[in-house]
Scaffold this motif. Structure first.
Motif, PDB file in Angstrom:
ATOM      1  N   SER A 288     -91.125 -92.448 -40.119  1.00 51.85           N
ATOM      2  CA  SER A 288     -90.528 -93.781 -40.230  1.00 51.85           C
ATOM      3  C   SER A 288     -90.050 -94.110 -41.632  1.00 51.85           C
ATOM      4  O   SER A 288     -89.149 -94.910 -41.806  1.00 51.85           O
ATOM      5  N   TYR A 289     -90.698 -93.539 -42.658  1.00 53.74           N
ATOM      6  CA  TYR A 289     -90.325 -93.890 -44.035  1.00 53.74           C
ATOM      7  C   TYR A 289     -89.779 -92.677 -44.798  1.00 53.74           C
ATOM      8  O   TYR A 289     -89.541 -92.766 -45.996  1.00 53.74           O
ATOM      9  N   HIS A 290     -89.674 -91.554 -44.105  1.00 51.47           N
ATOM     10  CA  HIS A 290     -89.138 -90.314 -44.683  1.00 51.47           C
ATOM     11  C   HIS A 290     -89.918 -89.882 -45.933  1.00 51.47           C
ATOM     12  O   HIS A 290     -89.339 -89.422 -46.907  1.00 51.47           O
ATOM     13  N   PHE A 291     -91.241 -90.067 -45.896  1.00 54.01           N
ATOM     14  CA  PHE A 291     -92.088 -89.598 -46.997  1.00 54.01           C
ATOM     15  C   PHE A 291     -92.224 -88.074 -46.906  1.00 54.01           C
ATOM     16  O   PHE A 291     -92.231 -87.513 -45.811  1.00 54.01           O
ATOM     17  N   ASP A 293     -94.631 -84.581 -47.515  1.00 53.38           N
ATOM     18  CA  ASP A 293     -96.025 -84.306 -47.127  1.00 53.38           C
ATOM     19  C   ASP A 293     -97.024 -84.950 -48.089  1.00 53.38           C
ATOM     20  O   ASP A 293     -97.983 -85.604 -47.678  1.00 53.38           O
ATOM     21  N   GLU A 294     -96.736 -84.732 -49.387  1.00 50.08           N
ATOM     22  CA  GLU A 294     -97.706 -85.171 -50.393  1.00 50.08           C
ATOM     23  C   GLU A 294     -97.834 -86.696 -50.415  1.00 50.08           C
ATOM     24  O   GLU A 294     -98.945 -87.242 -50.422  1.00 50.08           O
ATOM     25  N   LYS A 295     -96.667 -87.367 -50.389  1.00 49.74           N
ATOM     26  CA  LYS A 295     -96.679 -88.838 -50.456  1.00 49.74           C
ATOM     27  C   LYS A 295     -97.355 -89.420 -49.203  1.00 49.74           C
ATOM     28  O   LYS A 295     -98.148 -90.359 -49.297  1.00 49.74           O
ATOM     29  N   ALA A 296     -97.054 -88.816 -48.051  1.00 46.44           N
ATOM     30  CA  ALA A 296     -97.645 -89.314 -46.798  1.00 46.44           C
ATOM     31  C   ALA A 296     -99.165 -89.132 -46.835  1.00 46.44           C
ATOM     32  O   ALA A 296     -99.918 -90.047 -46.468  1.00 46.44           O
ATOM     33  N   ALA A 297     -99.624 -87.971 -47.314  1.00 45.64           N
ATOM     34  CA  ALA A 297    -101.075 -87.717 -47.368  1.00 45.64           C
ATOM     35  C   ALA A 297    -101.734 -88.701 -48.340  1.00 45.64           C
ATOM     36  O   ALA A 297    -102.812 -89.230 -48.069  1.00 45.64           O
ATOM     37  N   VAL A 347     -91.016-103.454 -45.011  1.00 47.61           N
ATOM     38  CA  VAL A 347     -91.666-103.592 -46.331  1.00 47.61           C
ATOM     39  C   VAL A 347     -92.392-102.295 -46.660  1.00 47.61           C
ATOM     40  O   VAL A 347     -92.751-101.528 -45.754  1.00 47.61           O
ATOM     41  N   THR A 348     -92.612-102.082 -47.966  1.00 43.41           N
ATOM     42  CA  THR A 348     -93.306-100.851 -48.336  1.00 43.41           C
ATOM     43  C   THR A 348     -94.650-100.776 -47.594  1.00 43.41           C
ATOM     44  O   THR A 348     -95.388-101.779 -47.541  1.00 43.41           O
ATOM     45  N   PRO A 349     -94.985 -99.629 -47.021  1.00 44.69           N
ATOM     46  CA  PRO A 349     -96.229 -99.540 -46.236  1.00 44.69           C
ATOM     47  C   PRO A 349     -97.485 -99.689 -47.087  1.00 44.69           C
ATOM     48  O   PRO A 349     -98.574 -99.817 -46.553  1.00 44.69           O
TER      49      PRO A 349
END
Ligand SMILES: C[C@H](NC(=O)[C@@H](N)CCCCN)C(=O)O
Length: 459
Positions: A288-291, A293-297, A347-349
């Motif tokens: 959904s936010y196109h993060f 791997d590292e940013k999502a983790a 909004v930013t998650p």
């Protein structure tokens, strides 16, 4: 005696405060000794939480080594949870029947055996000693054995904390501290396993064996606890085990306080809004936010990290102010807009994720410490077992449902979580109402008596 700092009086548990013994170093009245025991108790689930989640960061390696699909990998979690809809209830009963020391030893040995079997299955398959099919079955068996002990060990750990801290001013702080150590195990497994593998030259199977070592520490912690608990047994006359009296007493369970059932249902709906969300969070942020791997983790780790840091702090706060049903509602108030924001806004998650982390300390910090206020000391483990069984019953359905809904659309999955939050909200209001009707026991500050509540009201 400077170390004695707690008015050890409790409606159903307090009994070690008035004993005429000369204080020995093993007296639970000594704050320093009590906290040392708590440190040992908190190590019991540190290892088991790590071992529970250690497979998650290596999902693709495990799938490749065993030649299995994503759904087969999910079964490694399902085979842990499903039996525990029933098992954990009997685990709690057993804790009250044979005592927490022996029960903990039985459950931690299952956990350790499971934590040996999992990496062994993968190692043997990777080395070509067994087929991929046998490796998968062996791994499934390991997770099953792990589950035979894991949830019940958690129940026994919570009961141990309640035994030592119910009636003191620090019950929620103590439970918050054990929770914090467990979450540390979770956090290390989920966010640092690749780094642990790096320590072993990039060998990810060695990182799984590291979990076995931590489960070994859990065994050591149970043994040490048993020695300390035995040494101070004479201070806890209420805990004498009477096999006759403690025979499986289903009638007593039906007579549990109405608030116990509300707290358990709340526990089920609340965790149903959070735990499946955490499981999906990584993929949700990437999609959904196109993060990357590292940013999502990193973002999804914030929930566990926040609750790890905040649990003892909020625990102390809740010890001081009581009013648990109101804070349950406040905690539910935080999670509801968080899921709404994720469903309907861009909004930013970060904001909703921090709100969920805050709520994930506040609501558990109210729910678990409520049980010793609602049941007799001899029923504590049974009550925690039943509450966890109800929680697992809900979670096994909602985990399944949330995964399927998320396959269709993440927005609808968020709406599903909003529904869980609303249910939790409704149970929270019901708890306020019923507790008010029944004398506001859950509003007591930790260590206070009903008389204190009346005095407070008079002010
Ligand atoms: C204290 C509470 N415990 C649970 O929810 C248990 N069902 C154990 C879950 C173990 C998962 N790794 C909690 O962890 O908030």
């Amino acid at each position: 005696m400077g170390e004695e700092d707690s008015p050890l009086i409790h409606p159903s548990h307090g009994s070690y405060h008035e004993l005429p013994h000369k204080e020995s170093i093993f007296s639970p009245r000594r704050a320093l000794f009590r906290w040392f025991v708590l440190l040992i108790v908190s190590l019991i689930c540190f290892g088991s939480y790590f071992a529970f989640d250690e497979i998650q960061p290596f999902d693709s390696q495990i799938q490749k080594t065993l030649n299995i699909e994503r759904a087969d990998f999910s079964n490694l979690y399902a085979i842990y949870s499903f039996p525990n809809i029933i098992l954990v209830f009997f685990g709690g009963l057993l804790g009250d029947k044979i005592g927490v020391r022996l029960a903990a030893l039985i459950f931690v040995l299952f956990v350790f055996a499971g934590a040996v079997m999992a990496p062994l299955a993968v190692s043997l398959t990777a080395a070509g000693k067994i087929s991929q099919r046998s490796g998968y079955i062996f791994l499934l068996a390991g997770r099953f054995v792990f589950g035979l002990g894991g949830e019940s060990l958690n129940v026994i750990q919570t009961s141990m904390t309640a035994i030592w801290f119910a009636g003191t001013k620090d019950l929620a702080l103590a439970l918050g501290f054990t929770l914090s150590m467990s979450r540390l195990g979770d956090y290390l497994a989920l966010s640092f396993s690749p780094q642990i593998a790096k320590l072993f030259g990039g060998d990810w199977i060695a990182a799984l064996w590291f979990g076995t070592v931590l489960a070994g520490i859990s065994v050591g912690a149970v043994l040490l606890y048993s020695v300390l608990d035995k040494a101070s047994e004479r201070y806890f006359p209420d805990r004498k085990i009477d096999p006759e009296e403690n025979a499986l007493n289903f009638k007593a369970i039906l007579q549990f306080d109405a608030r116990f059932w509300i707290v358990s249902l709340l526990c089920m709906t609340y965790y149903s809004g959070v735990t499946p969300f955490i499981a999906l969070c990584n993929d949700f942020l990437k999609d959904s936010y196109h993060f990357d791997d590292e940013k999502a983790a990193f973002y999804s780790g914030i929930i566990i990290l926040a609750s790890m840091i905040l649990s003892p702090i909020l625990g102390k706060f809740l010890d001081m102010v009581g009013n648990r049903p109101y804070f349950v509602v406040l905690g539910s108030c935080m999670i509801l807009p968080a899921h709404l924001m994720l469903a309907f806004t861009q909004v930013t998650p970060l904001v909703p994720i921090i709100l969920i982390g805050l709520s994930f300390s506040m609501v558990p910090g109210c729910l678990w410490p409520s049980i010793p206020l609602l049941c007799k000391a001899k029923e504590t483990a049974t009550a925690y077992g039943l509450m966890t069984a109800i929680q697992n019953a809900g979670l096994s359905l909602t985990n399944f449902a949330a995964g399927r809904i998320a396959d269709l659309s993440y927005k609808e999955a968020m709406i599903f979580f909003v529904c869980m939050d609303l249910l939790g909200f409704a149970f929270g209001f019901m708890l306020i109402y019923v507790d008010d009707y029944k004398g506001r026991t859950l509003c007591l500050r930790s260590g206070a008596t009903k008389e204190d509540l009346v005095e407070d009201d008079d002010k």
